[in-house]
Scaffold this motif. Structure first.
Motif, short mmCIF file in Angstrom:
data_model
loop_
_atom_site.label_atom_id
_atom_site.label_comp_id
_atom_site.label_asym_id
_atom_site.label_seq_id
_atom_site.Cartn_x
_atom_site.Cartn_y
_atom_site.Cartn_z
N TYR A 1 0.82 -1.21 0.00
CA TYR A 1 0.00 0.00 0.00
C TYR A 1 0.85 1.26 0.00
O TYR A 1 0.49 2.26 -0.62
N ALA A 2 1.99 1.20 0.67
CA ALA A 2 2.89 2.37 0.65
C ALA A 2 3.41 2.63 -0.76
O ALA A 2 3.54 3.79 -1.19
N LYS A 3 3.68 1.57 -1.49
CA LYS A 3 4.13 1.73 -2.88
C LYS A 3 3.03 2.37 -3.73
O LYS A 3 3.32 3.20 -4.61
N LEU A 4 1.78 1.97 -3.50
CA LEU A 4 0.68 2.54 -4.25
C LEU A 4 0.62 4.06 -4.07
O LEU A 4 0.23 4.79 -4.99
N TYR A 5 1.00 4.52 -2.88
CA TYR A 5 0.99 5.95 -2.60
C TYR A 5 2.31 6.62 -2.99
O TYR A 5 2.48 7.82 -2.75
N GLY A 6 3.24 5.87 -3.56
CA GLY A 6 4.49 6.47 -4.02
C GLY A 6 5.45 6.83 -2.92
O GLY A 6 6.31 7.72 -3.11
N VAL A 7 5.37 6.17 -1.78
CA VAL A 7 6.29 6.46 -0.67
C VAL A 7 7.67 5.89 -1.03
O VAL A 7 7.79 4.71 -1.37
#
Length: 306
Positions: A98-104
């Protein structure tokens, strides 16, 4: 930070949310209370841009719900009614996904995942599949997921549902720590005791807005102010003295207990205790008979259950 202006949602002619208008301040813990079917979850879904309002407007920061959906989704986090985690993935990989989905960025992802799993007491289980976790543990993973991209506004739908008391305390402490970071937290809950403890203000709705204010303010305005006082050998002299105290509205007696009603217990109760002692009474304990916010809620909603 959050502003609703006549926000309304209808489903096939049924009005689920009716003309809601209120504001939530930046850095505030705000509670949305109401019975099942009152429109709490529908309101959150609109504010998170998951469904469109039928009419009215709402804003998150400078962005308008509907018109600026992608911007709003970037700046909010959501704990929905059902966690919706990937059971075959580990706790760590769920949050990383999920963090990747937000571009973190990678380094920040690692820092945030470690931080939030440790805050939830789950760091030692980071490599275990989420499908092997209890319902309460999955709830804590879902809460960590809602924060992994560090949103400015966090929406929590029943955050302590299915949690044991010790886990519920961890979540409450987590919410209060986020408040210290100046994040805005919007909570839907049936747990009135919890709302009374952590919310700066609450709104009670039943499709429409019924009332809004701080828990203490609502209790003063709408609560009965009933206090239970246990005495040793209660006599008529003490009862009559309590009845004469300015601000006392009603006094009921049951055995050696007094039930004193007033509109402002914080001011009146010390005078009541003073009157009891002056007239020879011995106080064993003084306690509120009903939690203040629960009393207000039941009066406003007209329900016999929460």
């Amino acid at each position: 930070m959050i502003r609703l202006e006549g926000l309304t949602r209808k489903f096939n002619g049924l009005t689920a949310v009716d003309n809601l208008t209120f504001e939530v301040k930046e850095g505030e813990i705000f509670g949305l209370l109401g019975p099942n079917g009152a429109g709490k979850t529908t309101t959150v879904r609109m504010l998170c841009c998951l469904i469109r309002p039928t009419s009215g407007r709402a804003f998150i920061g400078d962005y308008e719900v509907g018109r600026d959906a992608m911007k709003i989704r970037e700046m909010v986090g959501l704990l929905p009614e059902s966690p919706g985690l990937y059971g075959e993935l580990s706790a760590y990989r769920n949050l990383d996904f999920y963090a990747k989905l937000y571009g973190v960025p990678k380094k920040k992802r690692e820092e945030n995942i470690e931080r939030f799993l440790k805050m939830m007491g789950l760091w030692e289980r980071k490599n275990d599949p989420v499908g092997t976790f209890s319902k309460g543990m999955q709830q804590k993973i879902a809460i960590a997921r809602s924060m992994v991209h560090e949103p400015k506004v966090l929406f929590l739908d029943e955050p302590t549902a299915a949690l044991a008391p010790d886990s519920a305390k961890i979540v409450r402490d987590f919410i209060l720590e986020l408040k210290h970071e100046k994040r805005t937290i919007f909570i839907c809950t049936h747990n009135l005791y919890e709302a009374e403890r952590i919310c700066d203000r609450v709104a009670i709705i039943n499709t429409k807005l019924i009332t809004l204010g701080s828990p203490a303010q609502l209790q003063r305005e709408f609560g009965s102010g009933k206090t239970e006082i246990q005495l040793k050998n209660l006599g008529a002299k003490v009862v009559n003295a309590v009845k004469r105290v300015k601000g006392v509205l009603k006094v009921d007696v049951s055995g050696d207990k007094l039930f004193v009603q007033s509109r402002d217990p914080e001011t009146v109760n010390p005078k009541v205790v003073e009157a009891i002692v002056k007239n020879g009474g011995k106080v064993i304990y003084v306690t509120r008979g009903v939690p203040g916010l629960e009393e207000v809620y039941l009066k406003m909603v007209g329900k016999d259950e929460v």
